[in-house]
Design a protein around this motif. Structure first.
Motif, PDB file in Angstrom:
ATOM      1  N   UNK A  50       0.860  -1.183   0.000  1.00 12.95           N
ATOM      2  CA  UNK A  50       0.000   0.000   0.000  1.00 12.95           C
ATOM      3  C   UNK A  50       0.893   1.229   0.000  1.00 12.95           C
ATOM      4  N   UNK A  51       0.781   2.065  -1.036  1.00  6.65           N
ATOM      5  CA  UNK A  51       1.492   3.343  -1.132  1.00  6.65           C
ATOM      6  C   UNK A  51       0.431   4.402  -0.855  1.00  6.65           C
ATOM      7  N   UNK A  52       0.296   4.793   0.418  1.00  8.94           N
ATOM      8  CA  UNK A  52      -0.867   5.564   0.864  1.00  8.94           C
ATOM      9  C   UNK A  52      -0.885   7.004   0.387  1.00  8.94           C
ATOM     10  N   UNK A 106      -9.765   9.215   4.194  1.00  8.41           N
ATOM     11  CA  UNK A 106     -11.034   8.631   3.771  1.00  8.41           C
ATOM     12  C   UNK A 106     -10.843   7.181   3.323  1.00  8.41           C
ATOM     13  N   UNK A 107      -9.746   6.917   2.600  1.00  8.56           N
ATOM     14  CA  UNK A 107      -9.439   5.553   2.171  1.00  8.56           C
ATOM     15  C   UNK A 107      -9.366   4.618   3.369  1.00  8.56           C
ATOM     16  N   UNK A 108      -8.763   5.089   4.464  1.00  7.15           N
ATOM     17  CA  UNK A 108      -8.596   4.251   5.652  1.00  7.15           C
ATOM     18  C   UNK A 108      -9.902   4.000   6.407  1.00  7.15           C
ATOM     19  N   UNK A 112     -10.787  -2.737   5.102  1.00  8.95           N
ATOM     20  CA  UNK A 112      -9.339  -2.970   5.170  1.00  8.95           C
ATOM     21  C   UNK A 112      -8.904  -4.174   4.342  1.00  8.95           C
ATOM     22  N   UNK A 113      -7.632  -4.185   4.031  1.00  5.75           N
ATOM     23  CA  UNK A 113      -6.999  -5.305   3.336  1.00  5.75           C
ATOM     24  C   UNK A 113      -5.664  -5.544   4.014  1.00  5.75           C
ATOM     25  N   UNK A 140      -6.979  -3.344  10.689  1.00  2.00           N
ATOM     26  CA  UNK A 140      -6.822  -4.610   9.977  1.00  2.00           C
ATOM     27  C   UNK A 140      -6.150  -4.394   8.621  1.00  2.00           C
ATOM     28  N   UNK A 141      -5.324  -3.372   8.533  1.00  2.00           N
ATOM     29  CA  UNK A 141      -4.676  -3.041   7.274  1.00  2.00           C
ATOM     30  C   UNK A 141      -3.404  -3.831   7.033  1.00  2.00           C
TER      31      UNK A 141
END
Length: 185
Positions: A50-52, A106-108, A112-113, A140-141
């Motif tokens: 994940x490149x946040x 917002x993505x968070x 989760x993945x 749970x990321x």
């Protein structure tokens, strides 16, 4: 007019890519990326990344080039995200990568993945690292035995890892401070 980004190692090593220019957009320096990926040696092959705060995607692209199975790039600027999508098409990485145009916070809040590697390199002069790091580490990321990379302005307040986490490696280079976090065993 855009800038240039060089992939350092792996399948696309040496490739120079054109990236959009945007205020505050600053890819992680080549020397710092080289150090980071030396730290991650043996952990990239087959990893979910994940490149946040993707920006140019320098960190996620480097991971894909070195054998990551999948990368999710989160970028809030529609124009920068489109540039990243074009880069992924040029590299024929579409099957292994996805660009999400969204604010990282917002993505968070979404489903989760489990990621093996998370790159947190938010815009400097923001509180985004302090805002997002606890969510990433507590939620749970993360997969089992993950690594989380953080990068910030050298003079900015540095977030301490919460209980159960440790700074595995840390460096300073120019105006940048960066570290690799891991869970305590």
């Amino acid at each position: 007019m855009g800038g240039r980004l060089r992939i350092i190692g792996g399948e696309w090593g040496g490739r120079r890519l054109t990236v959009p220019s945007a205020g505050g957009l600053r890819p992680t320096a080549d020397r710092n990326r080289e150090t980071l990926f030396n730290w991650l040696q043996g952990r990239i092959e087959g990893a979910r990344v994940l490149d946040l705060f993707a920006g140019t995607g320098a960190l996620g692209l480097e991971a894909l080039s070195r054998g990551a199975a999948e990368a999710v790039f989160v970028e809030r600027s529609r124009r920068v995200a489109e540039g990243l999508r074009a880069t992924l098409v040029a590299l024929e990485a579409g099957q292994r990568a996805r660009v999400v145009t969204a604010d990282a916070r917002r993505f968070l809040t979404g489903p989760p993945a489990a990621f093996d590697l998370v790159f947190l390199d938010p815009p400097f002069r923001s509180d985004l690292l302090a805002e997002t790091l606890p969510t990433v580490l507590a939620g749970d990321w993360l997969a089992d035995d993950p690594r989380v990379y953080v990068e910030a302005d050298r003079h900015a307040p540095w977030p301490l890892p919460p209980p159960g986490w440790t700074v595995q490696r840390e460096r300073r280079s120019g105006t940048v401070r960066y570290a690799l976090l891991s869970r305590l065993s």
